[in-house]
Design a protein around this motif. Structure first.
Motif, PDB file in Angstrom:
ATOM      1  N   LEU A   1     -26.859 -36.918  61.399  1.00  0.00           N
ATOM      2  CA  LEU A   1     -26.821 -36.251  60.054  1.00  0.00           C
ATOM      3  C   LEU A   1     -26.679 -37.435  59.046  1.00  0.00           C
ATOM      4  O   LEU A   1     -27.256 -37.600  58.123  1.00  0.00           O
ATOM      5  N   GLU A   2     -25.843 -38.579  59.473  1.00  0.00           N
ATOM      6  CA  GLU A   2     -25.676 -39.395  58.611  1.00  0.00           C
ATOM      7  C   GLU A   2     -27.058 -40.465  58.422  1.00  0.00           C
ATOM      8  O   GLU A   2     -27.446 -40.823  57.340  1.00  0.00           O
ATOM      9  N   GLU A   3     -27.791 -40.621  59.568  1.00  0.00           N
ATOM     10  CA  GLU A   3     -29.090 -41.167  59.160  1.00  0.00           C
ATOM     11  C   GLU A   3     -30.037 -40.422  58.403  1.00  0.00           C
ATOM     12  O   GLU A   3     -30.887 -40.971  57.668  1.00  0.00           O
ATOM     13  N   ALA A   4     -30.210 -39.073  58.530  1.00  0.00           N
ATOM     14  CA  ALA A   4     -31.067 -38.157  57.642  1.00  0.00           C
ATOM     15  C   ALA A   4     -30.615 -38.205  55.988  1.00  0.00           C
ATOM     16  O   ALA A   4     -31.119 -38.172  55.323  1.00  0.00           O
ATOM     17  N   GLU A   5     -29.189 -38.350  55.873  1.00  0.00           N
ATOM     18  CA  GLU A   5     -28.714 -38.207  54.668  1.00  0.00           C
ATOM     19  C   GLU A   5     -28.991 -39.856  54.078  1.00  0.00           C
ATOM     20  O   GLU A   5     -29.350 -39.988  52.929  1.00  0.00           O
ATOM     21  N   GLN A   6     -28.918 -40.853  54.730  1.00  0.00           N
ATOM     22  CA  GLN A   6     -29.399 -42.083  54.425  1.00  0.00           C
ATOM     23  C   GLN A   6     -31.102 -42.176  54.008  1.00  0.00           C
ATOM     24  O   GLN A   6     -31.308 -42.737  52.960  1.00  0.00           O
ATOM     25  N   GLN A   7     -31.671 -41.542  54.934  1.00  0.00           N
ATOM     26  CA  GLN A   7     -33.233 -41.299  54.462  1.00  0.00           C
ATOM     27  C   GLN A   7     -33.396 -40.596  53.217  1.00  0.00           C
ATOM     28  O   GLN A   7     -34.288 -40.848  52.401  1.00  0.00           O
ATOM     29  N   ARG A   8     -32.674 -39.360  53.078  1.00  0.00           N
ATOM     30  CA  ARG A   8     -32.612 -38.774  51.700  1.00  0.00           C
ATOM     31  C   ARG A   8     -32.251 -39.538  50.515  1.00  0.00           C
ATOM     32  O   ARG A   8     -32.854 -39.447  49.526  1.00  0.00           O
ATOM     33  N   ARG A   9     -31.541 -40.441  50.689  1.00  0.00           N
ATOM     34  CA  ARG A   9     -31.110 -41.147  49.597  1.00  0.00           C
ATOM     35  C   ARG A   9     -31.883 -42.311  49.111  1.00  0.00           C
ATOM     36  O   ARG A   9     -32.276 -42.749  47.988  1.00  0.00           O
ATOM     37  N   ASN A  10     -32.798 -42.655  50.024  1.00  0.00           N
ATOM     38  CA  ASN A  10     -33.949 -43.598  49.862  1.00  0.00           C
ATOM     39  C   ASN A  10     -35.220 -42.858  49.330  1.00  0.00           C
ATOM     40  O   ASN A  10     -36.227 -43.687  48.880  1.00  0.00           O
TER      41      ASN A  10
END
Length: 117
Positions: A89-98
């Protein structure tokens, strides 16, 4: 599909051999079929205890019911180990921020549309 003796005999349904005087192979088949049915019933019992939508009739197209049951299985497995899923979930959130920001998007309201003449 797996059923018991209460189900009618159909081409798509496996049910046990009837009667008492069965060969050894037929008894083994009945036993294994019974075990398979119990596994399916137990798994569905676990799913239906978590997802109440499975307690009643589902008024959906059969293909959508398959999708609903599959989604329930995926969510069930996801919720079994929430700590393991935090990283994902944290990786998906990081991708969303980019992702680049979307600019100047107005609503699609009918009142803003000009009439066509």
């Amino acid at each position: 599909m797996v059923g018991d003796a209460a189900f009618p005999l159909k081409l798509y349904l496996m049910r046990p051999y009837p009667g008492q005087n069965l060969t050894h192979q037929k008894r083994i088949f009945n036993y294994r079929l019974s075990r398979a049915r119990m596994v399916v019933e137990n798994a569905f019992g676990i799913l239906s205890s978590r997802w109440r939508v499975l307690h009643r009739r589902i008024n959906l197209h059969p293909q959508n019911v398959d999708t609903l049951v599959l989604a329930a299985c995926i969510l069930h497995n996801f919720l079994l180990a929430p700590r393991e899923n935090v990283r994902m979930l944290e990786e998906a959130e990081q991708q969303r921020r980019n992702l680049p920001a979307v600019r100047h998007m107005g609503g699609n309201r009918a009142s803003r549309e000009r009439p066509v003449m």
